[in-house]
Design a protein around this motif. Sequence first.
Motif, PDB file in Angstrom:
ATOM      1  N   PHE A  92       0.831  -1.211   0.000  1.00 35.97           N
ATOM      2  CA  PHE A  92       0.000   0.000   0.000  1.00 35.97           C
ATOM      3  C   PHE A  92       0.865   1.261   0.000  1.00 35.97           C
ATOM      4  N   ASN A  93       1.887   1.270   0.885  1.00 34.82           N
ATOM      5  CA  ASN A  93       2.769   2.448   0.936  1.00 34.82           C
ATOM      6  C   ASN A  93       3.555   2.608  -0.364  1.00 34.82           C
ATOM      7  N   GLY A  94       3.973   1.483  -0.951  1.00 34.43           N
ATOM      8  CA  GLY A  94       4.710   1.573  -2.208  1.00 34.43           C
ATOM      9  C   GLY A  94       3.873   2.123  -3.337  1.00 34.43           C
ATOM     10  N   LEU A  95       2.629   1.682  -3.439  1.00 31.84           N
ATOM     11  CA  LEU A  95       1.746   2.227  -4.469  1.00 31.84           C
ATOM     12  C   LEU A  95       1.536   3.730  -4.291  1.00 31.84           C
ATOM     13  N   ARG A  96       1.355   4.132  -3.054  1.00 30.68           N
ATOM     14  CA  ARG A  96       1.100   5.551  -2.795  1.00 30.68           C
ATOM     15  C   ARG A  96       2.340   6.389  -3.056  1.00 30.68           C
ATOM     16  N   ASP A  97       3.477   5.977  -2.522  1.00 34.61           N
ATOM     17  CA  ASP A  97       4.686   6.802  -2.626  1.00 34.61           C
ATOM     18  C   ASP A  97       5.221   6.851  -4.056  1.00 34.61           C
ATOM     19  N   GLN A 111      10.875  -0.236  -6.830  1.00 34.61           N
ATOM     20  CA  GLN A 111      10.587   0.450  -5.571  1.00 34.61           C
ATOM     21  C   GLN A 111       9.496  -0.267  -4.778  1.00 34.61           C
ATOM     22  N   MET A 112       8.489  -0.751  -5.465  1.00 35.48           N
ATOM     23  CA  MET A 112       7.412  -1.458  -4.768  1.00 35.48           C
ATOM     24  C   MET A 112       7.898  -2.764  -4.162  1.00 35.48           C
ATOM     25  N   ILE A 113       8.763  -3.475  -4.889  1.00 32.13           N
ATOM     26  CA  ILE A 113       9.348  -4.705  -4.327  1.00 32.13           C
ATOM     27  C   ILE A 113      10.159  -4.387  -3.080  1.00 32.13           C
ATOM     28  N   ASN A 114      10.905  -3.291  -3.114  1.00 33.33           N
ATOM     29  CA  ASN A 114      11.676  -2.894  -1.936  1.00 33.33           C
ATOM     30  C   ASN A 114      10.757  -2.581  -0.756  1.00 33.33           C
ATOM     31  N   TYR A 115       9.686  -1.877  -1.015  1.00 35.73           N
ATOM     32  CA  TYR A 115       8.733  -1.562   0.054  1.00 35.73           C
ATOM     33  C   TYR A 115       8.159  -2.836   0.674  1.00 35.73           C
ATOM     34  N   VAL A 116       7.720  -3.747  -0.184  1.00 34.95           N
ATOM     35  CA  VAL A 116       7.085  -4.978   0.308  1.00 34.95           C
ATOM     36  C   VAL A 116       8.069  -5.822   1.094  1.00 34.95           C
ATOM     37  N   MET A 117       9.276  -6.009   0.564  1.00 36.31           N
ATOM     38  CA  MET A 117      10.249  -6.873   1.224  1.00 36.31           C
ATOM     39  C   MET A 117      10.729  -6.293   2.546  1.00 36.31           C
TER      40      MET A 117
END
Length: 203
Positions: A92-97, A111-117
Amino acid sequence: MAMESKQGGIRGMFNPYSSADPSVNVPVASSPGLSQISPYLNFDPSYLGTTQPEFIFPEGAAKQRGRFEVAFSQIGGGCLGGGVYGGAIGLFNGLRDTQLAGHTGAVRRTQMINYVMKRGAASANTVGVMAVMYFSFGVLLGWARGTDDELNTLTAGTATGLLYKSSAGAKRCLMGGGVGLALAAAYCLATSRDRLQSLRTYS
């Protein structure tokens, strides 16, 4: 007669066994007055006791798994649940940011993979550490007191909250203990409702 013999021949093509075949005449009762016999195992089911326990336990052992036996599976389950929860928050934070930053294509996916991991690993580590603390306190209390009851659960939950927040100051330490006590009390109410009602009735 010709019609009957023709029908019998057609039935014989699909059903090669007849009622005159002795191999299919399996008795369904041992003798008059006895229970029905299994046509496959050929024994009287009444000889099997239905009041005996389904599982064999060592003499004097509890008939349910103790806290130590379930600790490893529940610690692993806690880590998995924490990772899933953290991964969802990170997604959720990755999609938003990334949308706010204007990232697209491969850059946004990375970036989204980094957020999730990162968020998933952090949450899994946090829940795993708290689970290890909780079960360590619970097992030690069970060995010290010689029993495993709701008091051990409440004490272990409170001690886990206190220890986890012990480095954040006295106020946060007490808040952590209160949260641990509340969660342990909710767990006891959910899992030991019948036991608590019986104790209230006797009192």
